[in-house]
Structure formats: C-alpha cells, structure tokens
Enzyme design. Sequence first.
Site, PDB file in Angstrom:
ATOM      1  N   GLU A   1       0.811  -1.212   0.000  1.00  0.00           N
ATOM      2  CA  GLU A   1       0.000   0.000   0.000  1.00  0.00           C
ATOM      3  C   GLU A   1       0.846   1.265   0.000  1.00  0.00           C
ATOM      4  OE1 GLU A   1      -3.724  -1.683   2.663  1.00  0.00           O
ATOM      5  OE2 GLU A   1      -2.034  -0.740   3.675  1.00  0.00           O
TER       6      GLU A   1
ATOM      7  N   ASP B   1      -7.574  -5.047   9.307  1.00  0.00           N
ATOM      8  CA  ASP B   1      -7.215  -3.831   8.578  1.00  0.00           C
ATOM      9  C   ASP B   1      -7.176  -4.010   7.075  1.00  0.00           C
ATOM     10  OD1 ASP B   1      -5.045  -5.387   8.375  1.00  0.00           O
ATOM     11  OD2 ASP B   1      -3.635  -3.989   9.281  1.00  0.00           O
TER      12      ASP B   1
END
Lengths: 353, 353
Positions: free
Chosen positions: B63, B234
């Site tokens: 990410e 998450d």
Amino acid sequence: MTRRPLNLVPFVSVHNMMRLVNAIGVERFLTELAGFVEDDFRRWPAFEKTPRLASHSIDGVIELMPTSDGTTYGFKYVNGHPKNMREGRQTVTAFGLLADVATGYPDLLCEMTILTALRTAATSAVAARHLARPNSRNMAIIGNGAQSEFQAVAFKALVGIERVRLYDIDAWASAKCAANLARHGIAATICADVATAVEGADIVTTVTADKQCATILTDNLVGAGQHINAVGGDCPGKTELHRDILLRSDIFVEYPPQTRIEGEIQQLPPDHPVTELWRVIAGEVAGRRSVDRVTLFDSVGFAIEDFAALRYVRSKLALGGFHEDLDLLADPDEPRDLFGMLHRSAIREAVSA
Amino acid sequence: MTRRPLNLVPFVSVHNMMRLVNAIGVERFLTELAGFVEDDFRRWPAFEKTPRLASHSIDGVIELMPTSDGTTYGFKYVNGHPKNMREGRQTVTAFGLLADVATGYPDLLCEMTILTALRTAATSAVAARHLARPNSRNMAIIGNGAQSEFQAVAFKALVGIERVRLYDIDAWASAKCAANLARHGIAATICADVATAVEGADIVTTVTADKQCATILTDNLVGAGQHINAVGGDCPGKTELHRDILLRSDIFVEYPPQTRIEGEIQQLPPDHPVTELWRVIAGEVAGRRSVDRVTLFDSVGFAIEDFAALRYVRSKLALGGFHEDLDLLADPDEPRDLFGMLHRSAIREAVSA
C-alpha cells in the site's frame, strides 16, 4: 548492529546512476532501456494499472505512480514544480522502488530524476519508431530544457535522427542543448522561432514546462506526414498543441484514463478516438497508416515505463559497484519480537559506549 | 561528485531509529509521538485525505498512504504479508517520506517498520484516553505478536494501564511479550483462552494478524463499559470481532471511507453510524457517553498518523547523529543542464581513474 541481508535494500544514488549511465554509455543505455520498455508494453494487459495519485498545490504537483505485474511491484515518487528552475532546483525530481509481490520486501530503491529523463526519452523514441515515417532524419525540439538532450540522443540511437532544429524562449537553453548534442555527433541548428524550427521536420518534439495551457504549436505549422512527439503537456490545464492539430492527427496514448485528464487530449471530448501505444507495439493494430498522415504521441508518462526502467537498472546491479546497501527494513532475529530488537539495540549501544 | 545540500535527503535507517527511540526512551517517545498525533487529529479538516492505494495479491498487500497539510506532503509504503512470519520476515514492513509542498523536494526518508508499530500504539492509546473509562488499569491483549508490546507500553505511558492479560494461539508469543513487558514494569498474566484474558478487563486490545475473517472476540465475552481497541483487522476480508459486538458498541473510526472497506465495520451496512475519532479529540462530540457503554476503536491506520509520526522524527533530527544524508536528488549546477551533469560526471570519473 549485526547486518544481515534481509534488512538491506540496494540503493542507486544520483552519483551511482551517473556512473552507471556513463559506464554503459548513454546511447547504449537508452537503447537497452527501450528494449525493457518495449517488453513491458508488449505485455501491457498483465499489469495492474491505475491513474497516478496526485497531490496538487499552487506551485506544482507531487505524484505516486504504482504498478505491478503480479511478481514485481513498483512505484515512483515524482514532483513537477515549474517555478523550481528559477530557484536553482529541478522542475522534476523523482525516485522509485521495486518490491517482491510475494513478500512485500523492497529490492531496489533508486534515484529517478536522471532515470525519468532517460525513460521518457526512450519511450518517445520507441513510439516514434512505430509511428514516424521510415527514414526520418531530422527533428525539431521546441523547449530546450533538462529533457531536451535526452530526447535528441534517444532519437539518434533508436530512430536514426541526425539533425535537430532547436527553439526555446530562452536562447541560452538552446545554446546549452546544442553544445551538449555536439558531443554526441548530432548537428543542431538554433532557430529564432517555432515556425523555422518545425519547417520540414520529420518529427516535432514539444517539451516545454510551464504549468498552463499554452499553444506552442499551431495548426498551420504542422505538415503532412509529420510525427509529433508531445512530451511537455502532462497535467490538467497543461497543454502544448492547438486543438485543431489534434483533430486531424492519429493520436496514440499510453493509458487513456490518465491521458484524457492530463494529456493534450484533455482539450477533446472524452470519447474522441485514440489508440493505445501498447497495441501498436504488440502488433495488434497499425501505427502509421500512410506517409501523409499526421501522427501524435500524446505522452504523459505512465507507471509501466518507470517499472521497465527500474527493472533495467536492477538487471545491471550484478555489474557490481553501482549501488549501496541501505538499512531500510527492520529484521529482528525473531520476526515477532520487534520490541525485543529495540531492547537488544539499547544493550549493544550501552556496551559499545 | 561535489556534494551540495540540495541533492541530500536526511535518511533515518532502522539502526538509527532504534538508537533514537532508545536515546529518548520508548515511553517518552510514545508520549511525545502521541502529542503529534493528537495535534494532527485536531486539525484533521486541513489534510488532503484519500483511501490508501492498495495492490493486493494472494499472499498479501502493498500500500501507498499519502496525505498533505498544504505545507508538508507525506506518504508511507507499507506491506502486509501474514505468511512472512513463517519465513523469518516481518508481516509488516514500511518506510515513509516527507516533502516540501512548495518545491516537491523530499526532506525526510525514514524507516517505518518500527515507527509504524510506535504510531499505531500511540494512536490506540490516544483513542483510549478519550474513550475508555477513567482509571482503566488492566488490559487484555489478544494476539501477542510484533505489535503487542508497543500497545502495552503506550497504554501504560498514556492511559495508566498497570496489568495486562495475554492470549495468543502460540504460547511462545505470549511468553515473549510477558518477558519484554516485565522490563517496563508491566505485570503480565498469560491466559489459556480468550475468555480468561478478557474477563474483567477495562480495555480489550485485539491485534491478531491472519488475513481472514476471524471471530477472535464473541459477543458474550464483552462486558458493559469495556473499551475495545481493535487493531488487527485492517483489510477487506480481515476482521476480528463478531458482528453482534459492533451492533451494541459506540464505534469510533479514523477515516470512514477507508474503515468501511477495511475495518470491522465492513460487516455492517454502509450507513451504520460511526463517529470520527478526530471530532472527539477536537472536542466537537463526546467520546464515552456513560460508564456502561461499550466503546470500540475500529482502527485500520490512516495516513495522517504516519504523517504525524514522520513530523515527530523530523523534529528530532536537530538532536544530531540519528540520520545519514542520502544522495537521492539530482542537483546540476544549472537546473536545465541535467544532461551536462552526466557528461561532467564522466569527466570526473575519468580524471580520478
């Protein structure tokens, strides 16, 4: 601290990038790099693609450009700040990274200010090889800043360009460009205006930097059969070509969703037909349809080009001596004991003090 | 090459991050870092916010998490690969960068594997300070991996937690956690199951790592007045709490568009009411409404927390001795002569050879 391989990431600094380019030779570097770009364009559908993530401000833009081929992940950090030049800074600076998709661990961190200039030029030359008329020998370069020589040398190495005609609003920039190109056996003529530079050129490269809609090239200047390599327009509100040129050109782009926002074609309706360059390179569709068509490569730069450039640099690490090892990743003896690693570090510091 | 300041970016390696944390002391570091996190949460509307840009693969995710306050730009590169642990690698590694919005020039490159653990713990503790019952003294920690000790130490420093009850499917992890915490004066009890760990706890921290929907915590285990600090869930398809817990909790989140995709609340309809944590910290809305409510901080981690952590580290560079200078940016004598810089580098190499 005990250095173990897992924490280290190879880092190619600006200094080492220059050494690497010079060791290989800039023309050979561009040629080999173009091969990596072509390889990755040929397998375009294999890549994860997304428009770059841009943070705009009054003075410029900061962008992240990620992509992945499922095995390797890459991204580039790049800024674009036209006013920087007046303050002694680069308009564009960049660095990039490759990582292993299977572990998420980076395996290359690399300067990309110089590498971006090289990959942009290599990509332009790859496009021209497929789109310009065969036997193109002379090119106009409008805008003679930091990117201009890279374009000229790539077009010499890959397309066979022998002569360039230069124009810049600042005559100093043209003189600097001509002097740099003389060392590469490229004959440069400095012109007093755009019209003179463009007249009779096989290829017209526009590579100006102002962040605004400018009309560097008007329709009457573009002749039948010319190939336009439009490099400078690369963000919303920044274009270089008059709309009428676009309407009579065969337009080739990298990634349409990004180019429609950032490229010259932001001046056109969102359904105006364009051809993806990768399809031409993969042999799926024709590039130039006839000797008198005007072809336009509306280049804004795409993540896959950076990916190819980073892959190329990574392939050269085996040469040795062109990178440092950067202590970027935490590597505790036991992966679940990150906290304990902190404690052991404190003990080592105390012992060595 | 002539080193001039413009090409150099301060770099905090893993080694130097550990030295910095130990020099400051981990509890003081967490406390000061929490102050930076609170400052940035208080001015939340000033930030450019976007869900992180994720590249998912079978084994994990990579990410990019950017943000900007208009003056400083920051981003973090972070991976999440649960299987890494079994191969001796970290599940999560990260690094981050700050840059000047006005020029686009980076002014900090920083390891963030350790710093992310610290900022996650500091943010959890900040949230608990606003959401848990006053005088909370004992906490259950479900999942005793790399993040667990950071959580415990942050909650000691910022919330006043004195005792922790540990549970992990792997007893070794709990033993490691207990041993690390003993050095910080935190009494740890290793429990045989989740129910025993959770019973009577003022705060329940869940921080497991598997990339799947798991039900670490069932509804019957959660008592009136408890605060749940859910850290481990998450990403899409990765949750830790039974849906029924969510339905009777007051839920607090970082950035709803991201949490609805990645957090525990991905199990709920997209219009289920949640409160943004920053509004509580800014004093706009209440946190805990009564002593018997169940409060839940559905934490997934947001770019502004990393931004705050990087700002904090940057503020410590003045201490000296905790960073190296990295030759990351090209800095030609004349900014429009990038190509000429290559040439001059070749001459210097030849002369020094």
